[in-house]
Design a protein around this motif. Structure first.
Motif, mmCIF file in Angstrom:
data_model
loop_
_atom_site.group_PDB
_atom_site.id
_atom_site.type_symbol
_atom_site.label_atom_id
_atom_site.label_comp_id
_atom_site.label_asym_id
_atom_site.label_seq_id
_atom_site.Cartn_x
_atom_site.Cartn_y
_atom_site.Cartn_z
ATOM 1 N N ILE A 93 5.630 -4.030 -1.564
ATOM 2 C CA ILE A 93 4.202 -3.777 -1.310
ATOM 3 C C ILE A 93 3.671 -2.727 -2.277
ATOM 4 O O ILE A 93 2.591 -2.875 -2.845
ATOM 5 N N PRO A 145 -3.701 -10.141 1.765
ATOM 6 C CA PRO A 145 -4.299 -10.164 3.107
ATOM 7 C C PRO A 145 -5.424 -9.137 3.214
ATOM 8 O O PRO A 145 -5.401 -8.107 2.549
ATOM 9 N N TYR A 154 -4.918 -4.917 11.480
ATOM 10 C CA TYR A 154 -4.334 -4.007 10.489
ATOM 11 C C TYR A 154 -4.870 -2.603 10.662
ATOM 12 O O TYR A 154 -4.112 -1.633 10.590
ATOM 13 N N ALA A 159 0.139 2.571 0.231
ATOM 14 C CA ALA A 159 0.396 1.412 -0.629
ATOM 15 C C ALA A 159 -0.137 0.137 0.013
ATOM 16 O O ALA A 159 -0.785 -0.682 -0.656
ATOM 17 N N GLU A 160 0.098 -0.026 1.297
ATOM 18 C CA GLU A 160 -0.394 -1.238 1.955
ATOM 19 C C GLU A 160 -1.912 -1.266 1.984
ATOM 20 O O GLU A 160 -2.522 -2.324 1.789
ATOM 21 N N ALA A 161 -2.498 -0.114 2.209
ATOM 22 C CA ALA A 161 -3.966 -0.044 2.226
ATOM 23 C C ALA A 161 -4.538 -0.492 0.884
ATOM 24 O O ALA A 161 -5.507 -1.253 0.828
ATOM 25 N N ILE A 162 -3.920 -0.029 -0.196
ATOM 26 C CA ILE A 162 -4.379 -0.411 -1.534
ATOM 27 C C ILE A 162 -4.229 -1.917 -1.733
ATOM 28 O O ILE A 162 -5.148 -2.591 -2.203
ATOM 29 N N CYS A 163 -3.066 -2.435 -1.354
ATOM 30 C CA CYS A 163 -2.824 -3.872 -1.457
ATOM 31 C C CYS A 163 -3.937 -4.668 -0.813
ATOM 32 O O CYS A 163 -4.418 -5.663 -1.348
ATOM 33 N N ARG A 164 -4.334 -4.249 0.352
ATOM 34 C CA ARG A 164 -5.319 -5.007 1.120
ATOM 35 C C ARG A 164 -6.743 -4.768 0.635
ATOM 36 O O ARG A 164 -7.699 -5.268 1.226
ATOM 37 N N GLY A 165 -6.871 -3.969 -0.383
ATOM 38 C CA GLY A 165 -8.184 -3.771 -0.973
ATOM 39 C C GLY A 165 -9.012 -2.708 -0.280
ATOM 40 O O GLY A 165 -10.222 -2.629 -0.465
ATOM 41 N N MET A 166 -8.372 -1.893 0.529
ATOM 42 C CA MET A 166 -9.106 -0.798 1.152
ATOM 43 C C MET A 166 -9.400 0.248 0.082
ATOM 44 O O MET A 166 -8.508 0.645 -0.673
ATOM 45 N N THR A 167 -10.631 0.692 0.009
ATOM 46 C CA THR A 167 -10.969 1.701 -0.996
ATOM 47 C C THR A 167 -10.446 3.068 -0.558
ATOM 48 O O THR A 167 -10.165 3.299 0.620
ATOM 49 N N LYS A 168 -10.334 3.944 -1.525
ATOM 50 C CA LYS A 168 -9.875 5.298 -1.236
ATOM 51 C C LYS A 168 -10.825 5.953 -0.244
ATOM 52 O O LYS A 168 -10.401 6.688 0.655
#
Lengths: 132, 132
Positions: A22, A82, A88, B101-110
């Motif tokens: 990830i 995802p 989430y 890392a997972e947040a970034i993967c999912r496209g969550m902005t900083k």
DNA sequence: GCATATGTTATACTACAACTATAACAGATA
DNA sequence: TATCTGTTATAGTTGTAGTATAACATATGC
């Protein structure tokens, strides 16, 4: 993509594997659609059993991070990662809560905490070239 | 101080106990020097074995959150909470890393991420009266 | 002093997760 | 056809989580 495992850690190997993949995606080290090693290949590389890798792969598939084709092998999900779903967000909330509570206990200010978050965020984003 | 346990959770009971006590301290619900229930009392209250509570208490003691007196019982560390040590910062870093890392993967902005952190922080701090 | 409450320790047991070890199966490819 | 892929099945070891009793040591209250 180099996998670093800590066999002494109390974090299960399959979880470490999931986290590293990830993070690899997050830093853009692993591109969408890119192939991952076969279960046997990776297991042999890192010196663990086939089933340990298989478990990590199947959980990643279940969460939508990768696709597993019967014979082509494993690839990073090509159709995009995802989304940020309510489920989430709840999971993230439950993960963050005890961490933040302990930080408060120890007298860490909100600003220190946010700064640490930004630091980790930066490390992940800019050691690669950021997310695809 | 009400303890809420989820017996179906994959988080061990003793860990849930630790988290709730730490959060109780963070929100000021548990004051420094305040007495906690005896191992037998708490175990009986929440319907678990004596050893499960004992394990949570001993880990909390080991990390400096509580004191255990041979006969007086268990009290929240009266001399102040453990500091923000380098070891703790490393632990926190390793906890945060896969989450971010997972947040970034999912496209969550900083910004979204930081906002979520602030939200959790606020919930902990202002449901009680904040830390002592 | 004595009963009682405290944390502590010891032992044993069940249940389950993590990991390993083999083996075999099914489908696609060279 | 041989080989590589993920998949499934079975079985065994090891360690953790939790329970169940029992006993010990020490301080407190009557």
């Amino acid at each position: 993509m180099i996998i670093q495992l800590d066999m002494q850690s109390d974090v299960p190997i399959y979880t470490q594997l999931m986290n590293q993949i990830i993070e690899g995606i997050a830093r853009g080290d692993l591109k969408l659609g890119e192939a991952l090693p076969s279960v046997r290949g990776l297991a042999s590389d890192i010196g663990v059993n086939l089933h340990t890798v298989n478990k990590a792969y199947n959980l990643l598939k279940q969460e939508g991070f990768i696709q597993i084709h019967r014979q082509k092998g494993v690839v990073i999900q090509p159709d995009g990662m995802p989304e940020v779903t309510p489920e989430y967000e709840l999971k993230q909330y439950n993960q963050l809560r005890p961490i933040i509570a302990e930080a408060i206990c120890r007298g860490m200010t909100k600003e220190q905490l946010l700064q640490n978050i930004e630091q980790v965020h930066k490390e992940i984003m800019y050691n690669g070239k950021g997310n695809a």
